[in-house]
Design a protein around this motif. Structure first.
Motif: not given
Length: 491
Positions: A28-33, A47-49
């Motif tokens: 969620l903080t970096t908008r990276i998957y 911070n994980m989804t």
């Protein structure tokens, strides 16, 4: 699995590559998957989804990690082990149907309305068919950008994009790099595969372990002259594709399959990769399969000796059905001879500068027009073959990745000359049913006798109930007990 937060967190913290493709971790903080095995330091739990697909991540506004490249993970093994509408839809999307026929075409193939298909995919994958196809187009574009010298405009249309602007926007959004920057980055990489003009070289990932012996051994031992060959340590074959044809060379490596594709039309790249992965069963979950088979104490030694066996499949279900009929009650060599004659008489010629391939396997339409008297087969076998190709040509019998396994079995059984062995062989290798079983096969019965398993079909089927839903993989282990070229890599 993505709904089980605790389990997902454990997989991410242990960097367990077995879960790559099962779910994706979005930060969620970096908008990276990322993939679960991403080598970076895991983020905080809060911070994980987690998402079930790369398309769902992209639709939620996350971009792909540049370190672990989650867009290149093996596909979810779930779609190979199921035959419901969602699994069939995923196999069709992977085969490029949405790009060629749109969502209405996808729905028509499955017998549902577009609204039903969209609702089912959204509920299970968090993304609809258009988003899933878009994610696949983005990955195809990345492969073409990094492994070819095609102009960007040609890359855009070859990957399936309708405009260059959409192509540019999608690449930037998904990979956080412009197309030109992706190519520059790949050119600087020391791990980039060597490039040859006209050839696309790439790696096909898989979940370890993988035993290549029966996989490539079976494909090579049954290879049709002119269509397939083993050359310089690679299995090579011709491919009939929607926009043209191609030649592929597949070489087993310790951590991937090296793939070299030569295509007459680059728009066929996505479907060519999909069919090669399908043929080699690269999206399987070998750990789950082997763990289940090990519960039988008589099978466990075979599994421990060669973990990660795959089921050798085919790139064309209709082609394999024809070859299965030609192989009824004859040796492997005789089946190759019959198929080779069909290829020479009715196959389309192709050029192969790098090898000895000469033809595409004949289409069902071409075979439907042949004179039955020209076939050097028993009369009953001629009837079986001509009835099969007639049904394939007129569309009354459809075999492919979208087939309903039970329905296809019923339709095949209704044809003259189709017994349980032929039907189950087609279900296993052409339709991809992981639970297809051949209790009456001579090789299976010999292996069963040697292991102390029941040998009569009824008794062996009862014993094999504990192997479900992976009986097709058990068959591979049983076949491998025999001394036959199908069980070993060629020299």
């Amino acid at each position: 699995m993505h709904t089980d937060t605790e389990r997902c967190v454990r997989a991410v913290r242990s960097k367990d590559a077995r879960f790559d493709g099962w779910f994706f971790t979005a930060v969620l903080t970096t908008r990276i998957y990322c993939r679960p095995s991403c080598p970076v330091v895991p983020p905080k739990v809060e911070n994980m989804t987690f998402y079930p697909s790369a398309a769902a991540c992209q639709q939620a506004g996350f971009r792909a990690c540049k370190r672990c490249r989650p867009d290149t993970t093996p596909g979810s093994p779930e779609w190979n082990a199921r035959a419901d509408s969602v699994a069939r839809a995923m196999r069709l999307i992977r085969d490029g149907v949405v790009d060629r026929e749109g969502v209405p075409g996808l729905a028509a193939r499955l017998g549902y309305s577009t609204r039903q298909i969209e609702r089912q995919l959204l509920a299970e994958l968090g993304a609809g068919p258009l988003a899933l196809a878009r994610a696949q187009r983005a990955q195809t574009a990345r492969v073409l950008i990094e492994t070819t010298g095609l102009p960007m405009a040609e890359v855009a249309f070859a990957a399936g994009f309708s405009s260059i602007r959409t192509f540019n926007d999608t690449v930037r959004e998904v990979f956080a790099l412009a197309p030109g920057d992706l190519r520059t980055r790949a050119a600087r990489s020391t791990t980039a595969p060597p490039q040859t003009p006209g050839v696309i070289a790439l790696r096909l990932p898989y979940r370890a372990p993988l035993d290549p012996s029966n996989l490539f051994g079976h494909l090579v031992a049954t290879a049709v002259p002119g269509v397939e060959e083993w050359r310089d340590g690679a299995y090579r074959r011709t491919l009939r594709l929607p926009h043209g044809h191609g030649v592929v060379a597949l070489t087993p490596r310790p951590d991937h399959i090296a793939c070299r594709l030569s295509l007459t039309d680059p728009r066929d790249l996505t479907i060519a990769i999909s069919r090669c992965r399908w043929m080699l069963d690269l999206d399987a979950d070998p750990v789950a399969v082997d763990d289940q088979l090990r519960t039988d104490p008589l099978l466990a030694p075979l599994v421990d000796k060669a973990p990660g066996r795959r089921v050798p499949r085919t790139v064309d279900a209709a082609e394999f059905a024809v070859r299965a009929v030609l192989g009824q009650q004859v040796s492997t060599a005789a089946a190759r001879t019959h198929a080779g004659r069909l290829v020479l008489a009715h196959g389309e010629t192709v050029e192969d500068p790098e090898g000895g391939l000469t033809h595409l396997f004949p289409s069902s339409e071409a075979l439907a027009a042949l004179d039955p008297e020209s076939l050097a087969l028993p009369r009953s076998r001629r009837t079986t073959l001509t009835t099969l190709v007639g049904a394939l040509a007129d569309g009354s019998l459809r075999l492919g990745v979208d087939s309903d396994w039970d329905q296809a079995r019923a339709e095949l059984t209704a044809l003259p000359g189709f017994g349980p062995w032929t039907v189950e062989t087609i279900a296993m290798r052409a339709l991809g049913d992981p639970d297809a079983f051949l209790p009456g096969d001579l090789g299976v019965r010999h292996a069963a006798a040697g292991l102390g398993l029941p040998v009569t079909p009824a008794a062996l089927t009862a014993r094999a109930a504990a192997w479900r839903p992976w009986r097709a993989y058990a068959v591979q282990h049983l076949w491998a007990t025999g001394d036959h070229p199908v069980n070993r890599l060629p020299a």
